[in-house]
Scaffold this motif. Structure first.
Motif, short mmCIF file in Angstrom:
data_model
loop_
_atom_site.label_atom_id
_atom_site.label_comp_id
_atom_site.label_asym_id
_atom_site.label_seq_id
_atom_site.Cartn_x
_atom_site.Cartn_y
_atom_site.Cartn_z
N THR A 205 0.82 -1.21 0.00
CA THR A 205 0.00 0.00 0.00
C THR A 205 0.85 1.26 0.00
O THR A 205 0.46 2.30 -0.56
CB THR A 205 -0.95 0.00 1.22
OG1 THR A 205 -1.78 -1.17 1.16
CG2 THR A 205 -1.83 1.23 1.24
N ASP B 127 4.99 3.08 -4.57
CA ASP B 127 4.66 3.75 -5.83
C ASP B 127 5.06 2.88 -7.03
O ASP B 127 4.44 2.96 -8.09
CB ASP B 127 5.40 5.09 -5.92
CG ASP B 127 5.03 6.02 -4.80
OD1 ASP B 127 3.85 6.40 -4.72
OD2 ASP B 127 5.91 6.35 -3.98
N LYS C 195 -3.49 -5.58 -12.83
CA LYS C 195 -4.56 -4.60 -12.56
C LYS C 195 -5.13 -4.80 -11.16
O LYS C 195 -5.47 -3.84 -10.46
CB LYS C 195 -5.67 -4.71 -13.61
CG LYS C 195 -6.69 -3.58 -13.49
CD LYS C 195 -7.69 -3.59 -14.60
CE LYS C 195 -8.57 -2.33 -14.60
NZ LYS C 195 -8.90 -1.79 -13.28
N GLN D 227 -2.73 -3.11 -8.86
CA GLN D 227 -2.83 -1.65 -8.99
C GLN D 227 -4.09 -1.13 -8.28
O GLN D 227 -4.03 -0.11 -7.58
CB GLN D 227 -2.86 -1.26 -10.46
CG GLN D 227 -1.51 -1.42 -11.16
CD GLN D 227 -1.56 -1.03 -12.63
OE1 GLN D 227 -2.47 -1.43 -13.35
NE2 GLN D 227 -0.60 -0.24 -13.06
N ASP D 228 -5.21 -1.81 -8.49
CA ASP D 228 -6.47 -1.35 -7.90
C ASP D 228 -6.54 -1.62 -6.40
O ASP D 228 -6.97 -0.76 -5.62
CB ASP D 228 -7.65 -2.02 -8.59
CG ASP D 228 -7.81 -1.59 -10.05
OD1 ASP D 228 -7.19 -0.58 -10.44
OD2 ASP D 228 -8.53 -2.29 -10.79
N ARG D 229 -6.11 -2.81 -6.01
CA ARG D 229 -6.23 -3.22 -4.59
C ARG D 229 -5.33 -2.40 -3.69
O ARG D 229 -5.70 -2.05 -2.56
CB ARG D 229 -5.89 -4.71 -4.48
CG ARG D 229 -5.80 -5.28 -3.07
CD ARG D 229 -7.18 -5.43 -2.45
NE ARG D 229 -7.12 -6.19 -1.24
CZ ARG D 229 -6.65 -5.78 -0.06
NH1 ARG D 229 -6.16 -4.56 0.04
NH2 ARG D 229 -6.67 -6.55 1.01
N ASN E 175 -3.43 0.47 -4.86
CA ASN E 175 -3.18 1.81 -5.41
C ASN E 175 -1.72 1.99 -5.78
O ASN E 175 -1.06 2.97 -5.38
CB ASN E 175 -3.63 2.89 -4.42
CG ASN E 175 -3.67 4.28 -5.04
OD1 ASN E 175 -3.89 4.42 -6.24
ND2 ASN E 175 -3.44 5.30 -4.23
N VAL E 176 -1.19 1.03 -6.55
CA VAL E 176 0.20 1.08 -7.01
C VAL E 176 0.20 1.49 -8.48
O VAL E 176 -0.24 0.71 -9.34
CB VAL E 176 0.89 -0.29 -6.85
CG1 VAL E 176 2.34 -0.21 -7.35
CG2 VAL E 176 0.86 -0.74 -5.40
N PRO E 177 0.70 2.67 -8.83
CA PRO E 177 0.61 3.12 -10.23
C PRO E 177 1.55 2.40 -11.19
O PRO E 177 1.25 2.29 -12.38
CB PRO E 177 0.96 4.61 -10.14
CG PRO E 177 1.70 4.77 -8.86
CD PRO E 177 1.18 3.72 -7.93
N ASN F 103 0.31 2.99 -14.88
CA ASN F 103 -1.08 3.42 -14.93
C ASN F 103 -1.86 2.50 -15.87
O ASN F 103 -1.94 1.30 -15.63
CB ASN F 103 -1.16 4.89 -15.32
CG ASN F 103 -0.44 5.78 -14.33
OD1 ASN F 103 -0.53 5.57 -13.12
ND2 ASN F 103 0.31 6.76 -14.81
#
Length: 303
Positions: free
Chosen positions: A171, A174, A202, A205-207, A209-211, A227
């Motif tokens: 979490t 980055d 994905k 990234q979504d779970r 919030n890692v871009p 992204n």
């Protein structure tokens, strides 16, 4: 705490050690390896770690001096010894490790002082192994609040990781670097997707919030998801000497190129080339000139 001062663009956190190989000890630990190669590529770097007040620790300090690496963040422990890892080669190239516990880097402390020292650094690089003991784990978690690009080399080594800790480390990140096995392992741990790599990425990234996510695939290259964009570069067959530190050198080249704001595919090519280049050499921190790496990269990618 050592008193040297030197501006650092990147700071690596975690283990510093000697890999005890059948043919002799080699300096190592993923954070040390990454910092070593970052310095080679012109990105001033330092290492937050802890050594024992012993011969093995003094030798590592001498190496860091010779490499021009910032020691301002390096701590000395009067009770616990400098880390050693018993490394064994399997099938000619692959390496397994027996990681001794407890050792000096399990007791990294002084988070408030470290925060002040690294507040101007652009990148903060960390793994999961350094969290195996509560002292170093708590220090790391405090440092993850700094204003820097946080790069997580997940490097799962059971039994030194668990669900709740991994959630915190992901979490805060980055940029996260996975190999394919680690990407699948995280899907299992967090009830993610198994519908293919893009869907697995994905989910992460979504779970969490890692871009930005990197997936390394050995000789098959690597992928870089930034992204909503995906970039893929195939690897090339090389003559491997050993794989120690190859992934760490990949990450260092990735960060060095990311620091220069290179295009995603150029970042991937440079990272893949560095990982392959170091695999042709012995140990995680071999001696080399940067021109050798550039020539190697140009050969494998015909540039």
């Amino acid at each position: 705490m050592k008193q040297e001062t030197l501006a650092t663009a990147a700071v690596c956190y975690g283990e510093i050690l000697w890999d005890v190989l059948p043919d002799g000890p080699q300096p190592g630990g993923a954070p040390l390896n990454v910092a070593y190669h970052l310095n080679k590529m012109g990105v001033a770097s330092g290492l937050i770690s802890r050594i024992g007040d012993d011969t093995n620790g003094h030798k590592l300090e001498e190496l860091m001096d010779n490499w021009g690496m910032n020691k301002a963040f390096l701590q000395t422990d009067k009770e616990y010894a400098t880390s050693q890892v018993l490394a064994r080669m399997n099938n000619g190239n692959e390496v397994t490790y027996e990681i001794v516990f407890p050792v000096a880097w399990d007791f990294i402390n002084e988070a408030n002082r470290l925060k002040e020292q690294i507040k101007s650094s652009k990148y903060f690089i960390y793994g999961s192994l350094a969290s195996r003991n509560d002292i170093s784990r708590n220090t790391l978690i405090e440092l993850l609040d700094i204003d820097a690009i946080k790069v997580f080399d997940i490097n799962i080594r059971p039994p030194f990781i668990n669900h709740s800790l991994l959630e915190i480390l992901l979490t805060k990140a980055d940029i996260v670097k996975f190999n394919e096995a680690e990407l699948s392992m995280v899907q299992t741990m967090f009830s993610g997707s198994f519908d293919g790599e893009p869907q697995m990425v994905k989910f992460i990234q979504d779970r969490f919030n890692v871009p930005e996510i990197i997936v390394t695939k050995g000789e098959f290259g690597a992928s870089y998801y930034k992204n909503d964009e995906a970039h893929h570069i195939w690897g090339n067959e090389i003559k491997v000497t050993d794989t120690i530190g190859s992934g760490d050198s990949f990450l260092a080249a990735f960060i060095a190129s990311h620091y220069l704001s290179d295009q995603p595919k150029d970042i991937l090519m440079k990272a893949i080339a560095m990982g392959g280049f170091i695999a042709t050499k012995k140990g995680g921190c071999p001696q080399y000139d940067i021109s050798e790496y550039i020539e190697f990269k140009n050969q494998i990618f015909k540039t």
